[in-house]
Design an enzyme around this catalytic site. Structure first.
Site, short mmCIF file in Angstrom:
data_model
loop_
_atom_site.label_atom_id
_atom_site.label_comp_id
_atom_site.label_asym_id
_atom_site.label_seq_id
_atom_site.Cartn_x
_atom_site.Cartn_y
_atom_site.Cartn_z
N ASP A 171 0.69 -1.24 -0.13
CA ASP A 171 0.23 0.05 -0.12
C ASP A 171 0.68 1.39 0.03
O ASP A 171 0.62 2.26 -0.60
CB ASP A 171 -0.93 0.20 1.28
CG ASP A 171 -1.31 -1.21 1.62
OD1 ASP A 171 -0.99 -2.30 1.36
OD2 ASP A 171 -2.80 -1.39 2.00
N ARG A 241 -6.38 -5.94 -2.85
CA ARG A 241 -6.18 -4.65 -3.08
C ARG A 241 -4.60 -4.36 -2.93
O ARG A 241 -4.24 -3.12 -3.49
CB ARG A 241 -6.74 -3.94 -2.12
CG ARG A 241 -6.99 -2.38 -2.53
CD ARG A 241 -8.04 -1.56 -1.81
NE ARG A 241 -8.44 -1.65 -0.37
CZ ARG A 241 -9.51 -1.36 0.21
NH1 ARG A 241 -10.40 -1.82 -0.45
NH2 ARG A 241 -9.48 -1.39 1.61
N GLY A 244 -3.18 -4.31 -6.16
CA GLY A 244 -3.72 -3.11 -6.70
C GLY A 244 -2.94 -1.93 -6.57
O GLY A 244 -2.57 -0.92 -7.48
#
Length: 400
Positions: A171, A241, A244
């Site tokens: 992240d 995610r 992503g």
């Protein structure tokens, strides 16, 4: 007496017409045309629900937020395409709500060293270039300075946050590196691009799963966290995610790497590896599962935000020439899957995105152990900002 009577009659008529005007306005809500592109339909839907950007996710008060920052990068792209001032004003309104005339952020302590705080700073480059207002430059400089004494792992990776010592999360690459890359190119002649690339190199080396070609969510260089593998330091699972975030970080940071930079080809290769691997795990629907490599395990589900992020990263990779054109099929299949399965349209044309994982992380209090059961147990929401922003970006990229 007659005058007083007439006054009451007039007041009554005014109240009557006002009440009816409000009813009429309520009945005639703005309908978002289905003839518009998906990107504008999403952008207008967000603005309709949240007239000011800080209200997204139903925040009770203005907050400098990484998710809103992601959404507003989409609005910036839309404004560049359409030149519609309402998109620019939506971005500027957010920045001006959170940054005072001196360029000071509301509720920002640089000693917190939270890489999430950097992400929304990307909207300030264009605001400064457009207005030349000193406050935007000051705010940009404040965020850039945060990297100067930001805590790092022994091998030079930025901690995800001060509260997560010696940990790098996928992240965090999206939160910090595209901003860092753009700033160093525009204001420092690119002198820190090697440092930007190093962040990707560390997670490629330490978080890459050779078995699947995917990436574990995070890496603890100290190997002290209970969730960390005792040998490798990696988190126990691949989280959609996080993949992503990683893909978006790559394609966005690459915007600022000249083709002749020694690290540019390396980052392009990482993107090719990612696109190849995730294509193998793409569901027949075009979407990806919350835990992509455990599709058949009970409780797993097709998740909207991570799927949208991968669509964006792959589509942009193709558009920029980093990826072979054949990957365009992967991106289009993913976007069509989102429209068919996870996008809902109400009576006024407003669009909603469903099946968005609200949040996920590691460690902290209450403790998150990174187990399969943990990732599956996190709340699933409609119109969570992670999904809104990622879908908006994917739609813009595919419309090219």
């Amino acid at each position: 007496m007659e005058t007083l009577k007439n006054t009451f009659i007039c007041m009554g008529l005014v109240l009557f017409f006002n009440a009816n005007a409000q009813t009429l306005e309520t009945k005639n809500e703005t309908i978002i045309s289905d003839q518009l592109k998906w990107s504008e339909r999403m952008a207008l839907s967000i603005m309709k629900r949240h007239p000011e950007a800080w209200q997204i996710d139903n925040h009770p008060a203005p907050k400098w937020d990484y998710k809103i920052g992601m959404i507003l990068t989409g609005y910036e792209k839309l404004y560049n395409q359409t030149k519609d001032p309402k998109y620019y004003d939506y971005i500027k309104g957010y920045a001006d709500k959170l940054i005072d005339k001196n360029g000071t952020f509301e509720k920002f302590d640089p000693k917190d060293h939270n890489i999430d705080f950097i992400n929304a700073g990307k909207i300030l480059f264009n605001l400064y270039n457009t207005t030349k207002e000193q406050k935007y430059l000051t705010a940009l400089q404040t965020l850039r300075k945060n990297f100067d004494d930001y805590p790092r792992t022994p091998s030079g990776g930025f901690w995800h946050k001060k509260i997560y010592p010696n940990q790098m999360w996928l992240d965090g690459l999206y939160m910090g590196q595209p901003f860092y890359a753009r700033y160093t190119v525009e204001f420092e002649k690119g002198e820190k691009l090697n440092d930007v690339a190093h962040q990707f190199e560390l997670l490629h080396y330490h978080s890459f799963d050779k078995k699947t070609g995917l990436y574990f969510h995070a890496w603890d260089e100290s190997k002290k966290m209970p969730w960390a593998n005792a040998t490798t330091g990696t988190a126990p699972h691949v989280w959609l995610r996080a993949l992503g975030w990683y893909g978006m970080a790559l394609v966005d940071a690459l915007d600022y790497f000249p083709k002749d930079h020694p690290k540019q080809k390396e980052l392009v290769q990482y993107l090719n590896e990612l696109a190849t691997a995730v294509s193998k795990y793409q569901d027949s629907s075009g979407l990806w599962f919350q835990i992509p490599d455990l599709a058949t395990r009970e409780g797993n589900y097709l998740e909207a935000s991570g799927s949208s992020m991968l669509v964006y990263a792959i589509a942009k990779g193709v558009n920029k020439g980093y990826l072979p054109t054949s990957f365009g099929k992967t991106a289009n299949k993913g976007f069509n899957g989102l429209i068919k399965n996870l996008i809902k349209i109400d009576a006024n044309g407003e669009i909603h995105i469903t099946q968005v994982c609200a949040s996920a992380g590691l460690g902290g209090n209450p403790y998150r152990d990174g187990s399969y059961e943990y990732y599956i147990s996190e709340k699933i929401k409609v119109d969570n900002s992670h999904g809104l922003g990622a879908f908006l970006l994917a739609a813009i990229e595919l419309e090219k």
